[in-house]
Enzyme design. Structure first.
Site: not given
Length: 261
Positions: A143, A156
């Site tokens: 990401s 995350y």
């Protein structure tokens, strides 16, 4: 050699692939001629039907294997049940947003397990087969948050940074073999889940669809356009190609300039 020729008849295992990014990547690999193994934690008729549809549409072998990526034994069993794994796409992931002092311990554990530890287990299970076959590609869907941070996303961000670090380690461990390991770092991607969030966000901010996308959802994405699952799939196909044989241990950002800031 074209990218499609390079992956033809190879078997790609894609975790978390019965929807969204994972499904988009699976479809692009199948379009390029790879056999695909879809995965999620559910075991529904529609999951297996999805694999059958891909097989019919692209003329490849496609199967579905139910395995819970929060469980180490399931991660490793996925690779065994796949029968072969030439291309491993670690895509499974979940998200939770909260200040770190309020972040639920169970959510932290689940995010680290699914977003990070699952990739360790699948990679460890897949590498012996890749070595025996004399070829392999490990592609981790990280990401933009694997390269930068945002508040309230501690688990995350930690998991995605961990994926990037693990990718580099695997690349170094396989550097003298015909195996590569790389990470794709998407920004915001237009998936059915994101699309479904747009109407509620429009109401929350009392904005038009265009303004919500540009000024709220894509505030940090300079292109002001979503990446697409097809673009991520195309990037994966490229990384699996012979043209990318000397690309290993790095990240490719598909984020509209987010990490250039």
């Amino acid at each position: 050699m074209s990218t499609s020729t390079a992956v033809a008849n190879k078997t790609a295992v894609i975790t978390g692939s019965n929807s969204g990014i994972g499904l988009g990547v699976a479809r692009e690999l199948a379009k390029a001629g790879a056999n695909v193994v879809l995965n999620s934690f559910t075991d529904r008729e529609e999951d297996h039907a999805l694999a059958a549809e891909i097989a019919k549409e692209f003329g490849v072998k496609a199967t579905y294997v139910a395995a819970d990526m929060s469980k180490a034994e399931d991660c490793r069993r996925l690779i065994t049940d796949a029968g072969a794994c030439d291309i491993l796409i670690n895509n499974a992931g979940i998200q939770h947003v909260a200040p770190i002092d309020e972040f639920p311990t169970a959510k932290w554990d689940a995010i680290i397990a699914i977003n990070l530890s699952s990739a360790f287990h699948t990679t460890a299970a897949a590498l012996p087969g890749m070595r025996a076959a004399g070829w392999g590609r490990i592609i981790n869907i990280a990401s933009a948050h694997g390269l930068t941070a945002s508040p309230y996303k501690s688990a995350y961000v930690a998991a995605k940074h961990g994926i990037v670090g693990m990718t580099k380690t695997v690349a170094l461990e396989t550097a003298e073999e015909p195996i590569t390991a790389n990470a794709i770092c998407p920004g915001y991607v237009l998936t059915p889940l994101v699309e479904a969030q747009i109407p509620d966000t429009m109401k929350e901010y009392d904005m038009s669809r265009e303004d919500v996308i540009k000024n709220v959802m894509l505030k940090r994405q300079p292109s002001k356009e979503f990446a697409t699952v097809e673009q991520l799939g195309g990037t994966a196909v490229f990384l699996a190609s012979d043209a990318a044989a000397q690309i290993t241990g790095t990240t490719i950002s598909v984020d509209g300039g987010w990490t250039a800031l």
